[in-house]
Design a protein around this motif. Sequence first.
Motif, PDB file in Angstrom:
ATOM      1  N   UNK A 223       2.427 -87.849  89.480  1.00 41.82           N
ATOM      2  CA  UNK A 223       1.023 -87.552  89.762  1.00 41.82           C
ATOM      3  C   UNK A 223       0.313 -87.119  88.478  1.00 41.82           C
ATOM      4  N   UNK A 224      -0.803 -87.780  88.172  1.00 38.36           N
ATOM      5  CA  UNK A 224      -1.604 -87.424  87.003  1.00 38.36           C
ATOM      6  C   UNK A 224      -2.812 -86.582  87.393  1.00 38.36           C
ATOM      7  N   UNK A 225      -3.208 -86.689  88.656  1.00 39.04           N
ATOM      8  CA  UNK A 225      -4.373 -85.942  89.117  1.00 39.04           C
ATOM      9  C   UNK A 225      -4.733 -86.335  90.529  1.00 39.04           C
ATOM     10  N   UNK A 226      -5.984 -86.057  90.895  1.00 34.03           N
ATOM     11  CA  UNK A 226      -6.447 -86.417  92.229  1.00 34.03           C
ATOM     12  C   UNK A 226      -7.946 -86.656  92.208  1.00 34.03           C
TER      13      UNK A 226
ATOM     14  N   UNK B   4     -13.912 -83.291 102.182  1.00 38.16           N
ATOM     15  CA  UNK B   4     -13.658 -84.368 103.140  1.00 38.16           C
ATOM     16  C   UNK B   4     -12.230 -84.868 103.011  1.00 38.16           C
ATOM     17  N   UNK B   5     -11.823 -85.235 101.789  1.00 35.87           N
ATOM     18  CA  UNK B   5     -10.513 -85.854 101.605  1.00 35.87           C
ATOM     19  C   UNK B   5     -10.139 -85.812 100.131  1.00 35.87           C
ATOM     20  N   UNK B   6      -8.859 -86.003  99.865  1.00 36.65           N
ATOM     21  CA  UNK B   6      -8.388 -86.144  98.486  1.00 36.65           C
ATOM     22  C   UNK B   6      -7.304 -87.210  98.464  1.00 36.65           C
ATOM     23  N   UNK B   7      -7.101 -87.767  97.295  1.00 43.35           N
ATOM     24  CA  UNK B   7      -6.117 -88.832  97.143  1.00 43.35           C
ATOM     25  C   UNK B   7      -5.469 -88.667  95.774  1.00 43.35           C
ATOM     26  N   UNK B   8      -4.172 -88.807  95.716  1.00 40.81           N
ATOM     27  CA  UNK B   8      -3.465 -88.633  94.445  1.00 40.81           C
ATOM     28  C   UNK B   8      -3.701 -89.824  93.525  1.00 40.81           C
ATOM     29  N   UNK B   9      -3.641 -89.567  92.229  1.00 35.10           N
ATOM     30  CA  UNK B   9      -3.775 -90.603  91.192  1.00 35.10           C
ATOM     31  C   UNK B   9      -2.538 -90.510  90.309  1.00 35.10           C
ATOM     32  N   UNK B  10      -1.808 -91.594  90.099  1.00 29.22           N
ATOM     33  CA  UNK B  10      -1.858 -92.887  90.770  1.00 29.22           C
ATOM     34  C   UNK B  10      -1.210 -92.797  92.142  1.00 29.22           C
ATOM     35  N   UNK B  11      -1.284 -93.907  92.887  1.00 27.89           N
ATOM     36  CA  UNK B  11      -0.702 -93.939  94.234  1.00 27.89           C
ATOM     37  C   UNK B  11       0.796 -93.667  94.213  1.00 27.89           C
ATOM     38  N   UNK B  12       1.501 -94.210  93.195  1.00 26.27           N
ATOM     39  CA  UNK B  12       2.964 -94.086  93.108  1.00 26.27           C
ATOM     40  C   UNK B  12       3.324 -93.538  91.730  1.00 26.27           C
TER      41      UNK B  12
ATOM     42  N   UNK C 161      -9.821 -84.655  89.339  1.00 31.43           N
ATOM     43  CA  UNK C 161      -9.206 -83.427  88.845  1.00 31.43           C
ATOM     44  C   UNK C 161      -7.875 -83.763  88.184  1.00 31.43           C
ATOM     45  N   UNK C 162      -7.657 -83.290  86.953  1.00 34.19           N
ATOM     46  CA  UNK C 162      -6.382 -83.507  86.267  1.00 34.19           C
ATOM     47  C   UNK C 162      -5.293 -82.666  86.919  1.00 34.19           C
ATOM     48  N   UNK C 163      -4.071 -83.165  86.932  1.00 29.89           N
ATOM     49  CA  UNK C 163      -2.939 -82.419  87.480  1.00 29.89           C
ATOM     50  C   UNK C 163      -2.698 -81.156  86.662  1.00 29.89           C
ATOM     51  N   UNK C 164      -2.671 -81.309  85.353  1.00 28.97           N
ATOM     52  CA  UNK C 164      -2.473 -80.165  84.460  1.00 28.97           C
ATOM     53  C   UNK C 164      -3.551 -80.200  83.397  1.00 28.97           C
TER      54      UNK C 164
END
Length: 119
Positions: free
Chosen positions: A51-54, A40-48, A71-74
């Motif tokens: 990026x640490x994940x989504x 449906x959708x994804x959103x990055x974590x954190x907003x600003x 999901x972790x970025x790395x």
Amino acid sequence: MRYRKKLAALAGMALAGCWLAVNAAPAAAAGPCGRGYEWVDSHRIPDHGPKAGSIEVYYNPDMERNCAIVQAQASGERQFMSVDIALAGAKKSADADFGMRKHRAGPVYVSSGAGPASI
């Protein structure tokens, strides 16, 4: 008579070929929430910032259920991750997953007859 037998044999082979083609096709792969869930959708974590994940949201229209994962970025080192899901306006989460993870937290689920959730 011979013509009819040949025609029947060819039709039988054509049907067998169609059956093999349909049944030999690989089954649809299950996503992180299982079979039947659509992204449906994804959103990055954190907003600003970096990026640490989504967080990703999926919906299964047949079951009328939403699913979420973080999901972790790395992947690599274990880090604390958490994800929870609730219906809008609910006072508590319907499902949650948290702890030290390398890759992701979840999936978590909530039933919803209202359609796909939004982030």
